[in-house]
Design a protein around this motif. Sequence first.
Motif, PDB file in Angstrom:
ATOM      1  N   SER A 103      13.237  -0.822  12.744  1.00  0.00           N
ATOM      2  CA  SER A 103      11.837  -1.019  13.555  1.00  0.00           C
ATOM      3  C   SER A 103      11.948  -1.035  14.961  1.00  0.00           C
ATOM      4  O   SER A 103      11.123  -0.533  15.687  1.00  0.00           O
ATOM      5  CB  SER A 103      11.073  -2.197  13.234  1.00  0.00           C
ATOM      6  OG  SER A 103      10.874  -2.529  12.010  1.00  0.00           O
ATOM      7  N   ASP A 159      17.918   4.926   7.057  1.00  0.00           N
ATOM      8  CA  ASP A 159      16.691   4.244   7.899  1.00  0.00           C
ATOM      9  C   ASP A 159      17.513   3.513   8.737  1.00  0.00           C
ATOM     10  O   ASP A 159      18.685   3.120   9.020  1.00  0.00           O
ATOM     11  CB  ASP A 159      15.890   3.543   6.775  1.00  0.00           C
ATOM     12  CG  ASP A 159      15.067   4.146   5.989  1.00  0.00           C
ATOM     13  OD1 ASP A 159      14.797   5.330   6.530  1.00  0.00           O
ATOM     14  OD2 ASP A 159      14.422   3.721   5.259  1.00  0.00           O
ATOM     15  N   HIS A 198      10.866   2.304   9.826  1.00  0.00           N
ATOM     16  CA  HIS A 198      12.039   2.888   9.261  1.00  0.00           C
ATOM     17  C   HIS A 198      12.852   3.854  10.533  1.00  0.00           C
ATOM     18  O   HIS A 198      13.867   4.287  10.255  1.00  0.00           O
ATOM     19  CB  HIS A 198      11.656   4.238   8.192  1.00  0.00           C
ATOM     20  CG  HIS A 198      11.256   3.034   7.025  1.00  0.00           C
ATOM     21  ND1 HIS A 198      12.138   2.987   6.072  1.00  0.00           N
ATOM     22  CD2 HIS A 198      10.087   2.436   6.679  1.00  0.00           C
ATOM     23  CE1 HIS A 198      11.394   2.143   4.990  1.00  0.00           C
ATOM     24  NE2 HIS A 198      10.181   1.829   5.656  1.00  0.00           N
ATOM     25  N   ILE A 222      16.821   9.466   7.077  1.00  0.00           N
ATOM     26  CA  ILE A 222      15.439   8.960   7.093  1.00  0.00           C
ATOM     27  C   ILE A 222      14.857   9.164   5.801  1.00  0.00           C
ATOM     28  O   ILE A 222      14.560  10.383   5.471  1.00  0.00           O
ATOM     29  CB  ILE A 222      14.829   9.350   8.377  1.00  0.00           C
ATOM     30  CG1 ILE A 222      15.558   9.103   9.845  1.00  0.00           C
ATOM     31  CG2 ILE A 222      13.318   8.685   8.244  1.00  0.00           C
ATOM     32  CD1 ILE A 222      15.733   7.526   9.824  1.00  0.00           C
ATOM     33  N   THR A 223      14.213   8.155   5.219  1.00  0.00           N
ATOM     34  CA  THR A 223      13.288   8.035   4.038  1.00  0.00           C
ATOM     35  C   THR A 223      12.087   8.635   4.458  1.00  0.00           C
ATOM     36  O   THR A 223      11.458   9.523   3.560  1.00  0.00           O
ATOM     37  CB  THR A 223      12.961   6.721   3.250  1.00  0.00           C
ATOM     38  OG1 THR A 223      12.595   5.735   4.087  1.00  0.00           O
ATOM     39  CG2 THR A 223      14.646   6.238   2.934  1.00  0.00           C
ATOM     40  N   GLY A 225      13.740   3.700  -0.341  1.00  0.00           N
ATOM     41  CA  GLY A 225      12.817   3.883   0.651  1.00  0.00           C
ATOM     42  C   GLY A 225      11.452   2.950   0.080  1.00  0.00           C
ATOM     43  O   GLY A 225      11.637   1.944  -0.218  1.00  0.00           O
ATOM     44  N   ASP A 226      10.327   3.600   0.357  1.00  0.00           N
ATOM     45  CA  ASP A 226       9.049   2.718   0.209  1.00  0.00           C
ATOM     46  C   ASP A 226       8.629   3.204  -1.035  1.00  0.00           C
ATOM     47  O   ASP A 226       7.108   3.030  -0.867  1.00  0.00           O
ATOM     48  CB  ASP A 226       8.189   2.934   1.313  1.00  0.00           C
ATOM     49  CG  ASP A 226       8.496   1.824   2.722  1.00  0.00           C
ATOM     50  OD1 ASP A 226       9.501   1.454   2.515  1.00  0.00           O
ATOM     51  OD2 ASP A 226       7.634   2.026   3.712  1.00  0.00           O
ATOM     52  N   ALA A 229      17.649  -1.660   5.522  1.00  0.00           N
ATOM     53  CA  ALA A 229      18.566  -0.623   5.501  1.00  0.00           C
ATOM     54  C   ALA A 229      19.782  -0.534   5.084  1.00  0.00           C
ATOM     55  O   ALA A 229      20.212  -1.787   4.810  1.00  0.00           O
ATOM     56  CB  ALA A 229      18.675  -0.020   7.105  1.00  0.00           C
ATOM     57  N   THR A 237      12.460  -6.180   5.504  1.00  0.00           N
ATOM     58  CA  THR A 237      12.686  -4.605   6.096  1.00  0.00           C
ATOM     59  C   THR A 237      14.245  -4.529   5.933  1.00  0.00           C
ATOM     60  O   THR A 237      14.829  -5.013   6.668  1.00  0.00           O
ATOM     61  CB  THR A 237      12.024  -4.343   7.141  1.00  0.00           C
ATOM     62  OG1 THR A 237      10.612  -4.275   7.026  1.00  0.00           O
ATOM     63  CG2 THR A 237      12.622  -2.962   7.581  1.00  0.00           C
ATOM     64  N   ALA A 246      13.745  -0.703   0.599  1.00  0.00           N
ATOM     65  CA  ALA A 246      13.389  -1.189   1.936  1.00  0.00           C
ATOM     66  C   ALA A 246      12.587  -2.539   2.103  1.00  0.00           C
ATOM     67  O   ALA A 246      13.013  -3.148   2.903  1.00  0.00           O
ATOM     68  CB  ALA A 246      12.812  -0.195   2.711  1.00  0.00           C
TER      69      ALA A 246
END
Length: 321
Positions: free
Chosen positions: A108, A105, A145, A138-139, A246-247, A92, A90, A293
Amino acid sequence: MKNILQTKAAFSALAAAVALACAGHASAAAPLSPIGMPGYARIMVGDVEVTPLSDGTADLPMVDLLKNDKQKTLAALTKAHVGSPATTSTNAFLINTGSKLILVDAGSGTLFGPTLGKLVDNLKASGYAPEQVDDILITHFHPDHIGGLVANGKLAFPNAVVHADKRDADYWLNADIKAKAPKDFIGFFQGAEVSVQPYIAAGKFKPFEHNGEVVPGIKSVSTYGHTAGHTTYILESKGKKLVILGDLIHVAAVQFDNPGVTIGFDSDPAQAASARAAMFKTIAKEDDLVAAAHLQFPGVGYIRANGKSWTWTPANYTSRP
């Protein structure tokens, strides 16, 4: 002759002593280092410094999560030496434009287990402080995220304004939608509430409703599908670009070869696959540097077209920013 024998005996004794010493040295075990893995890198995009930050990794059952033939998924993961469950990064990205410090981002926090939530520590290790962050882009509102936005109920980035697509905010902060959501997703709504509401209460949340410049030098591009308001961000400086996905992709070993494969976290799988295809086509055509990400940290590299699939090339490492 006697002197020669004495000399030979002396050399033999010395050799034996050296051998014993070396043997003792070789068998002495060094303790494992208590120092953690480095969790940041550094690249330049034009004259802008970008610091990929690791929030940690999590072992995820991608064989079950990916919408694909399970045996084919397992074979692809095994071939890539990833295995199952798959250890998933993960990431950022911290952007220093010279006038602003911008985080894409927030990791977590405490929302996704003990192997994640390392973003703030790695941000500090990279030479910055949370108080220095001016803006957070923020994505999307999934917990890995946004969870790092708060710490112990307080703003983890007290001087930052949070930006996100209004569609995501309207979805994940909507009590009526939450009440009708499947049980497995209730935690996602709760995570959004505890992470974003403190910034709303502080007047530090600024949603946007269209593509365009969010902060100077960075624009948003709607890539809906993974969530209602999933957003890609594009940094541009001196003719160079970094596309922060992002994702749009989760598992390099599977989804570059088979880009139609979606994941269980996608709210609209068909739309997510379509958004990925469109963005990858543009990236490959323009030869842009990309950051993602969930590709292996630092998650930065290039995407090339390969027939109906794609090829991922990690960015070349340099010790100079």
